[in-house]
Design a protein around this motif. Sequence first.
Motif, PDB file in Angstrom:
ATOM      1  N   ALA A  11      -1.862  -1.606   5.396  1.00  0.00           N
ATOM      2  CA  ALA A  11      -2.914  -0.851   4.706  1.00  0.00           C
ATOM      3  C   ALA A  11      -4.296  -1.411   4.987  1.00  0.00           C
ATOM      4  CB  ALA A  11      -2.647  -0.829   3.199  1.00  0.00           C
ATOM      5  N   PHE A  12      -4.436  -2.731   4.966  1.00  0.00           N
ATOM      6  CA  PHE A  12      -5.753  -3.323   5.156  1.00  0.00           C
ATOM      7  C   PHE A  12      -6.099  -3.541   6.623  1.00  0.00           C
ATOM      8  CE2 PHE A  12      -4.783  -4.296   0.726  1.00  0.00           C
ATOM      9  CZ  PHE A  12      -5.858  -3.647   0.153  1.00  0.00           C
ATOM     10  N   SER A  13      -5.115  -3.505   7.491  1.00  0.00           N
ATOM     11  CA  SER A  13      -5.375  -3.582   8.930  1.00  0.00           C
ATOM     12  C   SER A  13      -5.654  -2.203   9.520  1.00  0.00           C
ATOM     13  CB  SER A  13      -4.178  -4.205   9.658  1.00  0.00           C
ATOM     14  OG  SER A  13      -3.956  -5.514   9.210  1.00  0.00           O
ATOM     15  N   ASN A  14      -5.276  -1.168   8.799  1.00  0.00           N
ATOM     16  CA  ASN A  14      -5.448   0.218   9.251  1.00  0.00           C
ATOM     17  C   ASN A  14      -6.077   1.041   8.133  1.00  0.00           C
ATOM     18  OD1 ASN A  14      -3.784   0.265  11.933  1.00  0.00           O
ATOM     19  ND2 ASN A  14      -2.596  -0.906  10.452  1.00  0.00           N
ATOM     20  N   PRO A  15      -7.335   0.778   7.813  1.00  0.00           N
ATOM     21  CA  PRO A  15      -7.959   1.439   6.664  1.00  0.00           C
ATOM     22  C   PRO A  15      -8.081   2.954   6.807  1.00  0.00           C
ATOM     23  CG  PRO A  15      -9.579   0.192   7.909  1.00  0.00           C
ATOM     24  CD  PRO A  15      -8.236  -0.156   8.464  1.00  0.00           C
ATOM     25  N   ASP A  16      -8.040   3.463   8.028  1.00  0.00           N
ATOM     26  CA  ASP A  16      -8.095   4.914   8.204  1.00  0.00           C
ATOM     27  C   ASP A  16      -6.820   5.584   7.698  1.00  0.00           C
ATOM     28  OD1 ASP A  16      -6.949   3.493  10.410  1.00  0.00           O
ATOM     29  OD2 ASP A  16      -6.890   5.360  11.542  1.00  0.00           O
ATOM     30  N   VAL A  17      -5.730   4.833   7.652  1.00  0.00           N
ATOM     31  CA  VAL A  17      -4.458   5.336   7.117  1.00  0.00           C
ATOM     32  C   VAL A  17      -4.249   4.772   5.718  1.00  0.00           C
ATOM     33  CG1 VAL A  17      -1.957   5.496   7.457  1.00  0.00           C
ATOM     34  CG2 VAL A  17      -3.494   5.463   9.444  1.00  0.00           C
ATOM     35  N   GLY A  18      -4.423   3.473   5.561  1.00  0.00           N
ATOM     36  CA  GLY A  18      -4.243   2.829   4.261  1.00  0.00           C
ATOM     37  C   GLY A  18      -2.791   2.814   3.832  1.00  0.00           C
ATOM     38  N   TYR A  19      -2.557   3.134   2.566  1.00  0.00           N
ATOM     39  CA  TYR A  19      -1.207   3.201   2.019  1.00  0.00           C
ATOM     40  C   TYR A  19      -1.044   4.520   1.299  1.00  0.00           C
ATOM     41  CZ  TYR A  19       2.927   2.605  -0.768  1.00  0.00           C
ATOM     42  OH  TYR A  19       4.164   2.819  -1.328  1.00  0.00           O
ATOM     43  N   CYS A  20       0.114   5.102   1.456  1.00  0.00           N
ATOM     44  CA  CYS A  20       0.442   6.351   0.785  1.00  0.00           C
ATOM     45  C   CYS A  20       1.905   6.262   0.353  1.00  0.00           C
ATOM     46  CB  CYS A  20       0.236   7.513   1.754  1.00  0.00           C
ATOM     47  SG  CYS A  20       0.431   9.140   1.020  1.00  0.00           S
ATOM     48  N   GLN A  21       2.181   6.827  -0.820  1.00  0.00           N
ATOM     49  CA  GLN A  21       3.565   6.801  -1.282  1.00  0.00           C
ATOM     50  C   GLN A  21       4.482   7.428  -0.243  1.00  0.00           C
ATOM     51  OE1 GLN A  21       2.937   8.582  -5.228  1.00  0.00           O
ATOM     52  NE2 GLN A  21       3.999   6.777  -6.005  1.00  0.00           N
ATOM     53  N   SER A  22       5.617   6.889  -0.118  1.00  0.00           N
ATOM     54  CA  SER A  22       6.721   7.180   0.803  1.00  0.00           C
ATOM     55  C   SER A  22       6.686   6.295   2.036  1.00  0.00           C
ATOM     56  CB  SER A  22       6.854   8.665   1.176  1.00  0.00           C
ATOM     57  OG  SER A  22       5.962   9.025   2.210  1.00  0.00           O
ATOM     58  N   MET A  23       5.561   5.633   2.289  1.00  0.00           N
ATOM     59  CA  MET A  23       5.560   4.616   3.346  1.00  0.00           C
ATOM     60  C   MET A  23       6.535   3.508   2.982  1.00  0.00           C
ATOM     61  SD  MET A  23       1.644   3.884   4.374  1.00  0.00           S
ATOM     62  CE  MET A  23       0.754   4.889   5.525  1.00  0.00           C
ATOM     63  N   ASN A  24       6.710   3.292   1.682  1.00  0.00           N
ATOM     64  CA  ASN A  24       7.607   2.241   1.218  1.00  0.00           C
ATOM     65  C   ASN A  24       9.041   2.473   1.686  1.00  0.00           C
ATOM     66  OD1 ASN A  24       7.245   4.437  -0.696  1.00  0.00           O
ATOM     67  ND2 ASN A  24       8.546   3.310  -2.119  1.00  0.00           N
ATOM     68  N   TYR A  25       9.451   3.735   1.792  1.00  0.00           N
ATOM     69  CA  TYR A  25      10.820   4.006   2.240  1.00  0.00           C
ATOM     70  C   TYR A  25      10.986   3.737   3.733  1.00  0.00           C
ATOM     71  CZ  TYR A  25      11.803   5.777  -2.345  1.00  0.00           C
ATOM     72  OH  TYR A  25      11.989   5.869  -3.705  1.00  0.00           O
ATOM     73  N   VAL A  26       9.964   4.035   4.503  1.00  0.00           N
ATOM     74  CA  VAL A  26      10.003   3.722   5.939  1.00  0.00           C
ATOM     75  C   VAL A  26      10.055   2.206   6.115  1.00  0.00           C
ATOM     76  CG1 VAL A  26       8.790   3.910   8.152  1.00  0.00           C
ATOM     77  CG2 VAL A  26       8.738   5.830   6.539  1.00  0.00           C
ATOM     78  N   ALA A  27       9.161   1.502   5.426  1.00  0.00           N
ATOM     79  CA  ALA A  27       9.122   0.039   5.514  1.00  0.00           C
ATOM     80  C   ALA A  27      10.423  -0.577   4.994  1.00  0.00           C
ATOM     81  CB  ALA A  27       7.932  -0.506   4.737  1.00  0.00           C
ATOM     82  N   GLY A  28      10.920  -0.068   3.879  1.00  0.00           N
ATOM     83  CA  GLY A  28      12.154  -0.600   3.300  1.00  0.00           C
ATOM     84  C   GLY A  28      13.341  -0.431   4.224  1.00  0.00           C
ATOM     85  N   LEU A  29      13.454   0.729   4.837  1.00  0.00           N
ATOM     86  CA  LEU A  29      14.545   0.960   5.780  1.00  0.00           C
ATOM     87  C   LEU A  29      14.456   0.001   6.959  1.00  0.00           C
ATOM     88  CD1 LEU A  29      17.002   2.642   6.582  1.00  0.00           C
ATOM     89  CD2 LEU A  29      15.442   4.222   7.710  1.00  0.00           C
TER      90      LEU A  29
END
Length: 107
Positions: free
Chosen positions: A53-71
């Motif tokens: 999120a902080f390395s890519n501020p144009d994208v940041g963090y959005c809900q459901s990214m957690n499932y991609v990262a978790g998998l």
Amino acid sequence: DEAAWEEPVADEDPLSRRVLRQIELDLPRTFPDVPSFNENRQRKMGQLLRTYAFSNPDVGYCQSMNYVAGLLLLVFEDVTEAYSAFTVFMQIFALSGLYTKDFPLML
């Protein structure tokens, strides 16, 4: 190497605080019924998501990214390997288009 993993430091602006709060809220919500997705994996997922999120501020963090990262953390237990794979999905395979302003991949 996880021992060398360093997260970027978030600014104290309201956007940074909101991103950090949302990530923290989503950690226990991710795969709560998967026994191997324990507190250690949640911690690693937080590291991965904050760094992205902080390395890519144009994208940041959005809900459901957690499932991609978790998998990815279920596949690659090492957070640096999971982060590399996450970055490939977001940048090379353009998955970030699901999370950026105006959601260009959803058109």
